[in-house]
Design an enzyme around this catalytic site. Structure first.
Site, mmCIF file in Angstrom:
data_model
loop_
_atom_site.group_PDB
_atom_site.id
_atom_site.type_symbol
_atom_site.label_atom_id
_atom_site.label_comp_id
_atom_site.label_asym_id
_atom_site.label_seq_id
_atom_site.Cartn_x
_atom_site.Cartn_y
_atom_site.Cartn_z
ATOM 1 N N ALA A 1 0.849 -1.200 0.000
ATOM 2 C CA ALA A 1 0.000 0.000 0.000
ATOM 3 C C ALA A 1 0.878 1.241 0.000
ATOM 4 C CB ALA A 1 -0.904 -0.008 1.230
ATOM 5 N N CYS A 2 0.273 2.368 -0.336
ATOM 6 C CA CYS A 2 0.966 3.656 -0.337
ATOM 7 C C CYS A 2 1.655 3.849 1.008
ATOM 8 C CB CYS A 2 -0.043 4.772 -0.588
ATOM 9 S SG CYS A 2 0.676 6.416 -0.522
ATOM 10 N N PRO A 3 2.885 4.278 1.024
ATOM 11 C CA PRO A 3 3.703 4.808 -0.065
ATOM 12 C C PRO A 3 4.689 3.808 -0.651
ATOM 13 C CG PRO A 3 4.755 5.377 1.997
ATOM 14 C CD PRO A 3 3.517 4.558 2.343
#
Length: 185
Positions: A14-16
Protein backbone atom coordinates in the site's frame (compact mmCIF):
# COMPACT_ATOMS: atom_id res chain seq x y z
CA UNK A 1 2.71 -5.07 -24.75
CA UNK A 2 5.57 -2.85 -23.62
CA UNK A 3 9.09 -4.13 -23.01
CA UNK A 4 10.87 -3.27 -19.78
CA UNK A 5 14.53 -3.28 -18.80
CA UNK A 6 13.72 -4.20 -15.18
CA UNK A 7 10.55 -5.53 -13.52
CA UNK A 8 9.74 -4.50 -9.94
CA UNK A 9 7.30 -6.47 -7.78
CA UNK A 10 5.21 -4.15 -5.58
CA UNK A 11 2.15 -6.43 -5.37
CA UNK A 12 0.33 -6.31 -2.05
CA UNK A 13 2.02 -3.08 -0.97
CA UNK A 14 0.00 0.00 0.00
CA UNK A 15 0.97 3.66 -0.34
CA UNK A 16 3.70 4.81 -0.06
CA UNK A 17 5.66 1.58 -0.64
CA UNK A 18 5.20 1.23 -4.44
CA UNK A 19 6.70 4.73 -4.83
CA UNK A 20 9.50 4.06 -2.33
CA UNK A 21 10.52 0.87 -4.14
CA UNK A 22 10.19 2.53 -7.56
CA UNK A 23 12.38 5.45 -6.51
CA UNK A 24 15.12 3.07 -5.32
CA UNK A 25 14.93 0.89 -8.44
CA UNK A 26 15.03 3.85 -10.86
CA UNK A 27 18.56 4.55 -9.66
CA UNK A 28 19.63 1.24 -11.27
CA UNK A 29 18.44 2.32 -14.73
CA UNK A 30 20.16 4.38 -17.40
CA UNK A 31 18.36 7.30 -19.05
CA UNK A 32 15.76 6.00 -21.51
CA UNK A 33 15.44 2.54 -19.96
CA UNK A 34 12.00 1.33 -18.86
CA UNK A 35 10.93 0.09 -15.43
CA UNK A 36 7.84 -2.13 -15.18
CA UNK A 37 6.14 -2.04 -11.77
CA UNK A 38 3.64 -4.74 -10.79
CA UNK A 39 1.20 -3.42 -8.17
CA UNK A 40 -2.21 -4.25 -6.75
CA UNK A 41 -2.88 -0.91 -5.00
CA UNK A 42 -5.48 0.94 -7.10
CA UNK A 43 -4.03 4.29 -6.03
CA UNK A 44 -0.64 3.37 -7.49
CA UNK A 45 -1.62 4.56 -10.97
CA UNK A 46 -2.14 8.19 -9.92
CA UNK A 47 0.79 8.01 -7.49
CA UNK A 48 3.30 6.76 -10.06
CA UNK A 49 2.07 9.09 -12.78
CA UNK A 50 2.40 12.14 -10.52
CA UNK A 51 5.77 11.02 -9.13
CA UNK A 52 7.19 10.48 -12.62
CA UNK A 53 6.00 13.90 -13.75
CA UNK A 54 7.40 15.63 -10.66
CA UNK A 55 10.85 14.03 -11.05
CA UNK A 56 11.41 14.28 -14.80
CA UNK A 57 10.71 10.65 -15.65
CA UNK A 58 8.13 9.61 -18.24
CA UNK A 59 4.97 7.75 -17.26
CA UNK A 60 4.25 5.46 -20.23
CA UNK A 61 1.00 3.92 -19.04
CA UNK A 62 -0.61 1.03 -17.22
CA UNK A 63 -1.82 -2.37 -18.40
CA UNK A 64 -4.24 -4.28 -16.16
CA UNK A 65 -4.12 -8.06 -15.88
CA UNK A 66 -6.87 -9.04 -13.47
CA UNK A 67 -5.98 -7.54 -10.08
CA UNK A 68 -2.41 -6.75 -11.16
CA UNK A 69 -1.57 -3.32 -12.56
CA UNK A 70 1.54 -3.23 -14.75
CA UNK A 71 2.92 0.33 -14.75
CA UNK A 72 5.64 1.49 -17.13
CA UNK A 73 8.05 4.36 -16.46
CA UNK A 74 10.94 5.55 -18.62
CA UNK A 75 13.91 7.00 -16.76
CA UNK A 76 14.52 10.65 -17.55
CA UNK A 77 17.81 12.09 -18.69
CA UNK A 78 20.38 14.18 -16.87
CA UNK A 79 17.77 16.83 -16.08
CA UNK A 80 15.56 14.46 -14.09
CA UNK A 81 15.64 15.17 -10.39
CA UNK A 82 14.61 12.88 -7.56
CA UNK A 83 14.33 15.79 -5.14
CA UNK A 84 13.47 18.83 -7.24
CA UNK A 85 12.83 21.95 -5.12
CA UNK A 86 11.91 21.27 -1.54
CA UNK A 87 8.35 21.52 -0.30
CA UNK A 88 7.73 22.96 3.19
CA UNK A 89 6.48 20.38 5.70
CA UNK A 90 4.57 20.50 8.96
CA UNK A 91 4.50 17.69 11.49
CA UNK A 92 1.17 16.03 12.10
CA UNK A 93 1.31 17.16 15.74
CA UNK A 94 1.83 20.84 14.82
CA UNK A 95 -0.84 20.57 12.13
CA UNK A 96 -3.34 19.09 14.61
CA UNK A 97 -2.73 22.04 16.96
CA UNK A 98 -3.53 24.43 14.09
CA UNK A 99 -6.68 22.47 13.17
CA UNK A 100 -7.82 22.46 16.80
CA UNK A 101 -7.33 26.24 17.16
CA UNK A 102 -8.05 27.71 13.71
CA UNK A 103 -11.32 27.31 11.83
CA UNK A 104 -10.04 29.06 8.70
CA UNK A 105 -7.35 26.62 7.50
CA UNK A 106 -7.32 25.57 3.84
CA UNK A 107 -6.79 21.81 3.83
CA UNK A 108 -6.55 19.66 0.71
CA UNK A 109 -6.96 15.87 1.05
CA UNK A 110 -5.45 14.10 -1.99
CA UNK A 111 -6.24 10.49 -1.06
CA UNK A 112 -8.39 8.26 -3.24
CA UNK A 113 -12.17 8.50 -2.79
CA UNK A 114 -12.36 5.19 -0.88
CA UNK A 115 -9.80 6.40 1.68
CA UNK A 116 -11.48 9.80 1.98
CA UNK A 117 -14.93 8.27 2.55
CA UNK A 118 -13.65 6.08 5.40
CA UNK A 119 -12.54 9.13 7.41
CA UNK A 120 -11.46 12.69 6.69
CA UNK A 121 -10.86 15.92 8.58
CA UNK A 122 -14.05 18.03 8.69
CA UNK A 123 -14.10 20.87 6.16
CA UNK A 124 -11.30 19.66 3.88
CA UNK A 125 -11.38 19.99 0.11
CA UNK A 126 -11.03 16.58 -1.53
CA UNK A 127 -9.19 16.29 -4.85
CA UNK A 128 -7.54 12.89 -5.49
CA UNK A 129 -3.88 13.15 -6.51
CA UNK A 130 -4.63 12.07 -10.08
CA UNK A 131 -6.97 15.08 -10.51
CA UNK A 132 -4.87 17.78 -8.82
CA UNK A 133 -3.26 19.05 -12.01
CA UNK A 134 -6.66 19.60 -13.68
CA UNK A 135 -8.60 20.79 -10.62
CA UNK A 136 -6.08 22.90 -8.69
CA UNK A 137 -7.80 25.99 -10.12
CA UNK A 138 -10.64 25.27 -7.66
CA UNK A 139 -8.28 26.63 -4.98
CA UNK A 140 -6.76 30.10 -4.54
CA UNK A 141 -3.07 30.03 -5.45
CA UNK A 142 -2.32 32.80 -2.93
CA UNK A 143 -3.83 30.96 0.05
CA UNK A 144 -1.78 28.91 2.48
CA UNK A 145 -2.84 25.32 1.73
CA UNK A 146 -2.08 22.31 3.93
CA UNK A 147 -2.00 19.13 1.84
CA UNK A 148 -2.60 15.74 3.43
CA UNK A 149 -2.75 12.12 2.26
CA UNK A 150 -2.20 8.79 4.02
CA UNK A 151 1.56 9.05 4.63
CA UNK A 152 2.92 12.28 3.16
CA UNK A 153 4.07 10.93 -0.25
CA UNK A 154 1.06 11.78 -2.38
CA UNK A 155 0.61 15.11 -0.63
CA UNK A 156 4.23 15.97 -1.47
CA UNK A 157 3.61 15.15 -5.14
CA UNK A 158 0.43 17.24 -5.12
CA UNK A 159 2.34 20.14 -3.56
CA UNK A 160 5.01 19.92 -6.29
CA UNK A 161 2.34 19.92 -8.98
CA UNK A 162 0.60 22.92 -7.44
CA UNK A 163 3.88 24.79 -6.96
CA UNK A 164 4.58 24.39 -10.69
CA UNK A 165 1.13 25.87 -11.34
CA UNK A 166 1.96 29.00 -9.34
CA UNK A 167 0.75 28.13 -5.84
CA UNK A 168 3.01 29.96 -3.43
CA UNK A 169 2.17 28.56 0.02
CA UNK A 170 1.68 24.79 -0.14
CA UNK A 171 2.63 22.82 2.96
CA UNK A 172 2.93 19.03 3.15
CA UNK A 173 1.47 17.41 6.29
CA UNK A 174 3.72 14.53 7.40
CA UNK A 175 3.00 11.68 8.08
CA UNK A 176 -0.69 12.13 7.24
CA UNK A 177 -4.02 10.47 7.97
CA UNK A 178 -2.56 7.09 8.93
CA UNK A 179 -1.55 8.65 12.29
CA UNK A 180 -4.32 11.28 12.59
CA UNK A 181 -5.98 11.30 16.03
CA UNK A 182 -8.16 14.39 15.63
CA UNK A 183 -11.81 14.73 14.63
CA UNK A 184 -12.98 12.98 11.47
CA UNK A 185 -16.17 12.69 9.47
Amino acid sequence: MMKATIVLDAKGLACPMPIVKTKKRMKDLKAGEVLEIHATDKGSTADLEAWAKSTGHEYLGTEAEGEILRHFLRKGGEHSSENASSIPEISLEAFKQKVDSDESLNILDVREIEEYEKAHIPGVVHIPLGEVEKRANELNENDEIYIICHSGRRSEMAARTMKKQGFKKVINVVPGMRDWTGKTE
